[in-house]
Design a protein around this motif. Structure first.
Motif, short mmCIF file in Angstrom:
data_model
loop_
_atom_site.label_atom_id
_atom_site.label_comp_id
_atom_site.label_asym_id
_atom_site.label_seq_id
_atom_site.Cartn_x
_atom_site.Cartn_y
_atom_site.Cartn_z
N LYS A 11 0.83 -1.21 0.00
CA LYS A 11 0.00 0.00 0.00
C LYS A 11 0.86 1.26 0.00
N LEU A 15 1.23 4.23 -2.84
CA LEU A 15 1.06 5.63 -2.43
C LEU A 15 2.26 6.49 -2.85
N TYR A 47 -6.32 -2.71 -6.65
CA TYR A 47 -7.72 -2.68 -6.25
C TYR A 47 -7.98 -3.37 -4.90
N HIS A 49 -6.19 -2.53 -2.36
CA HIS A 49 -5.94 -1.43 -1.42
C HIS A 49 -6.76 -0.18 -1.68
N TYR A 50 -7.08 0.08 -2.93
CA TYR A 50 -7.85 1.27 -3.29
C TYR A 50 -8.99 0.91 -4.24
N LYS A 51 -10.17 1.45 -3.97
CA LYS A 51 -11.33 1.14 -4.81
C LYS A 51 -11.12 1.64 -6.23
N LYS A 53 -8.99 5.26 -8.58
CA LYS A 53 -7.98 6.32 -8.55
C LYS A 53 -8.43 7.50 -7.68
N GLU A 55 -10.11 7.36 -4.84
CA GLU A 55 -9.78 7.05 -3.45
C GLU A 55 -8.27 7.20 -3.20
N LEU A 56 -7.47 6.80 -4.18
CA LEU A 56 -6.02 6.98 -4.09
C LEU A 56 -5.67 8.46 -4.02
N ALA A 59 -6.24 9.78 -0.64
CA ALA A 59 -5.19 9.27 0.26
C ALA A 59 -3.90 10.06 0.08
#
Length: 200
Positions: A11, A15, A47, A49-51, A53, A55-56, A59
């Motif tokens: 993750k 990030l 996907y 870790h993140y639903k 882009k 949501e990313l 973050a």
């Protein structure tokens, strides 16, 4: 336990590498495929870790941009001492410390604001919270400076805070257009004169 550490590490990798790509190429131009290519991970890992882009992006704003802004531009405003000196060291010295890449690419937060700040409410709220925290810290410092007779009591703390933030973010964007630091140097001179006028 090892699986959990591996998951957190993955993750963090997504990030960090996404942040670099967004900074270099822009948020909209950076696809999930490009992120996976850079991280050498599968889309399944992304996907997990993140639903998506979006949501990313949130973050990145909360975990990268907010942390950077806090450490470099907000926390220093809460140090004790002469408020004028703190303003000078926070704003003037920070500009002088930028690497060539930071000068050419501009402010990551400002880039996000200009590119996606008004495209989604969730981005707007996350980015605005950084600006509001920064503004509050500046108002706190200016009010403290007034009480300690470093800053003129007639100065509007809110207006001064907004002006300092706007000028700082503005010059970081404008510097991207130039090949040299000449525009930065003129800004630094003007900012130094402005801060000097705040003195009691």
């Amino acid at each position: 336990m090892l699986q959990k550490q591996k998951s957190e590490s993955t993750k963090e990798l997504i990030l960090n590498e996404s942040f670099k790509l967004f900074y270099k190429d822009g948020f909209k131009a950076t696809s999930v495929d490009k992120i996976m290519l850079k991280t050498k991970l599968t889309k399944g890992a992304f996907y997990h870790h993140y639903k998506n882009k979006k949501e990313l992006g949130v973050a990145i704003i909360k975990l990268k941009l907010q942390k950077t802004a806090y450490n470099s531009m907000i926390a220093p405003l809460y140090t004790s001492g002469n408020a004028i000196k703190i303003l000078n060291s926070t704003f003037l010295d920070r500009i002088k410390s930028f690497s060539l890449e930071e000068k050419q690419q501009g402010c990551p937060m400002n880039n996000f604001i200009n590119e996606i700040g008004n495209s989604e409410k969730v981005y707007q709220i996350a980015l605005k919270s950084i600006i509001e925290e920064w503004k509050s810290a500046l108002i706190h410092l200016i009010e403290k400076g007034k009480k300690e007779n470093y800053i003129k009591k007639s100065i509007s703390s809110t207006s001064t805070a907004i002006y300092l933030i706007s000028a700082y973010e503005g010059i970081r964007g404008i510097r991207k257009l130039y090949e040299s630091d000449e525009i930065f140097n003129e800004y630094l001179l003007g900012l130094s004169l402005y801060i000097n006028q705040l003195k009691a």
